[in-house]
Enzyme design. Structure first.
Site, PDB file in Angstrom:
ATOM      1  N   HIS A 153       0.829  -1.205   0.000  1.00  0.00           N
ATOM      2  CA  HIS A 153       0.000   0.000   0.000  1.00  0.00           C
ATOM      3  C   HIS A 153       0.866   1.260   0.000  1.00  0.00           C
ATOM      4  CE1 HIS A 153      -4.235  -1.533   1.213  1.00  0.00           C
ATOM      5  NE2 HIS A 153      -3.585  -2.459   0.537  1.00  0.00           N
ATOM      6  N   ASP A 154       1.973   1.231   0.707  1.00  0.00           N
ATOM      7  CA  ASP A 154       2.887   2.374   0.720  1.00  0.00           C
ATOM      8  C   ASP A 154       3.436   2.624  -0.677  1.00  0.00           C
ATOM      9  OD1 ASP A 154       4.406   4.450   2.094  1.00  0.00           O
ATOM     10  OD2 ASP A 154       6.159   3.168   1.750  1.00  0.00           O
ATOM     11  N   VAL A 189       0.934   4.261  -3.453  1.00  0.00           N
ATOM     12  CA  VAL A 189       0.447   5.641  -3.359  1.00  0.00           C
ATOM     13  C   VAL A 189       1.517   6.659  -3.746  1.00  0.00           C
ATOM     14  CG1 VAL A 189      -0.534   7.376  -1.809  1.00  0.00           C
ATOM     15  CG2 VAL A 189      -1.308   5.018  -1.672  1.00  0.00           C
ATOM     16  N   GLY A 226       5.067   5.745  -3.814  1.00  0.00           N
ATOM     17  CA  GLY A 226       6.339   5.047  -3.904  1.00  0.00           C
ATOM     18  C   GLY A 226       6.759   4.636  -2.504  1.00  0.00           C
ATOM     19  N   ASP A 275       8.083   5.314   0.396  1.00  0.00           N
ATOM     20  CA  ASP A 275       8.593   6.451   1.174  1.00  0.00           C
ATOM     21  C   ASP A 275       8.084   6.454   2.617  1.00  0.00           C
ATOM     22  OD1 ASP A 275       5.926   7.187   0.893  1.00  0.00           O
ATOM     23  OD2 ASP A 275       6.363   9.217   0.216  1.00  0.00           O
ATOM     24  N   SER A 278       5.238   6.988   3.721  1.00  0.00           N
ATOM     25  CA  SER A 278       4.204   7.985   4.000  1.00  0.00           C
ATOM     26  C   SER A 278       2.968   7.348   4.621  1.00  0.00           C
ATOM     27  CB  SER A 278       3.842   8.773   2.737  1.00  0.00           C
ATOM     28  OG  SER A 278       3.457   7.907   1.687  1.00  0.00           O
ATOM     29  N   PRO A 293      -5.567  -0.970  -5.413  1.00  0.00           N
ATOM     30  CA  PRO A 293      -6.443  -2.070  -5.817  1.00  0.00           C
ATOM     31  C   PRO A 293      -7.250  -2.547  -4.616  1.00  0.00           C
ATOM     32  CG  PRO A 293      -4.191  -2.443  -6.577  1.00  0.00           C
ATOM     33  CD  PRO A 293      -4.157  -1.271  -5.636  1.00  0.00           C
ATOM     34  N   THR A 352      -2.337 -12.955  -0.177  1.00  0.00           N
ATOM     35  CA  THR A 352      -3.390 -13.947   0.046  1.00  0.00           C
ATOM     36  C   THR A 352      -2.816 -15.192   0.708  1.00  0.00           C
ATOM     37  OG1 THR A 352      -4.638 -13.116  -1.838  1.00  0.00           O
ATOM     38  CG2 THR A 352      -5.169 -15.345  -1.070  1.00  0.00           C
TER      39      THR A 352
END
Length: 178
Positions: free
Chosen positions: A51-52, A55, A57, A59, A61, A143, A174
């Site tokens: 997920h990081d 969004v 790259g 980093d 965030s 996604p 998964t």
């Protein structure tokens, strides 16, 4: 895939070999301790890293706390593993103050979580810099489990990733979750 994208950011394997040589062992020990008490942390760390990346790259965030940040956004509301990154950062700050980025800790932790579940490892290029901006609305391109395969393929393609990358990332998350 991960190595190619990270190297494009000026990273390299062994970035901390002189400034903080214990970075890999400290992160490994921290992830292992958390995994031994709660194995569900493994898919959580891989998913958080994914997920990081998607969004802004790699980093870190996603780790920034506050209202209307990526961390509080709907797609990230169920992420697990923040305490692992916090613990590793605390250990590394004691050993090497101000040297190791949270982005690198997250990347190493994700790799270690895969190894702990008997997955295939990889060398992690390090030297990422932590992001300073985190905006919840930017998670809209992540996604989602309810996205069709066509939508997921398009979201990956928009990031320069292919179907093999989709299968590797989504499949690993998964498998680790089961």
């Amino acid at each position: 895939m991960a190595t190619a994208l990270a190297q494009g950011q000026g990273t390299r394997v062994g970035f901390y070999s002189y400034s903080c040589p214990q970075v890999e062992s400290n992160v490994k020990e921290t992830v292992t301790a958390h995994f031994n008490s709660n194995p569900t942390v493994a898919p959580g760390l891989l998913r958080m890293h994914f997920h990081d990346c998607f969004v802004r790259g790699w980093d870190a965030s996603i780790l920034i706390a506050g209202s209307a940040t990526q961390r509080t956004a709907g797609p990230n509301s169920l992420l697990r593993g923040y305490e692992v990154i916090d613990d590793a950062k605390t250990r590394l700050e004691a050993a090497c103050p101000g040297v190791v980025s949270c982005a690198d800790i997250l990347a190493l932790a994700a790799r270690n979580s895969v190894l702990l579940t008997k997955g295939v490892g990889w060398k992690v290029p390090t030297g990422r810099r932590d992001g300073r901006v985190s905006v919840a609305s930017e998670t809209a391109n992540l996604p989602a489990f309810f996205d069709s395969i066509e939508v997921q393929k398009q979201k990956f393609a928009d990031k320069g990733l292919n179907q093999q990358d989709l299968v590797a990332l989504v499949g690993n998350i998964t498998l680790l979750s089961n």
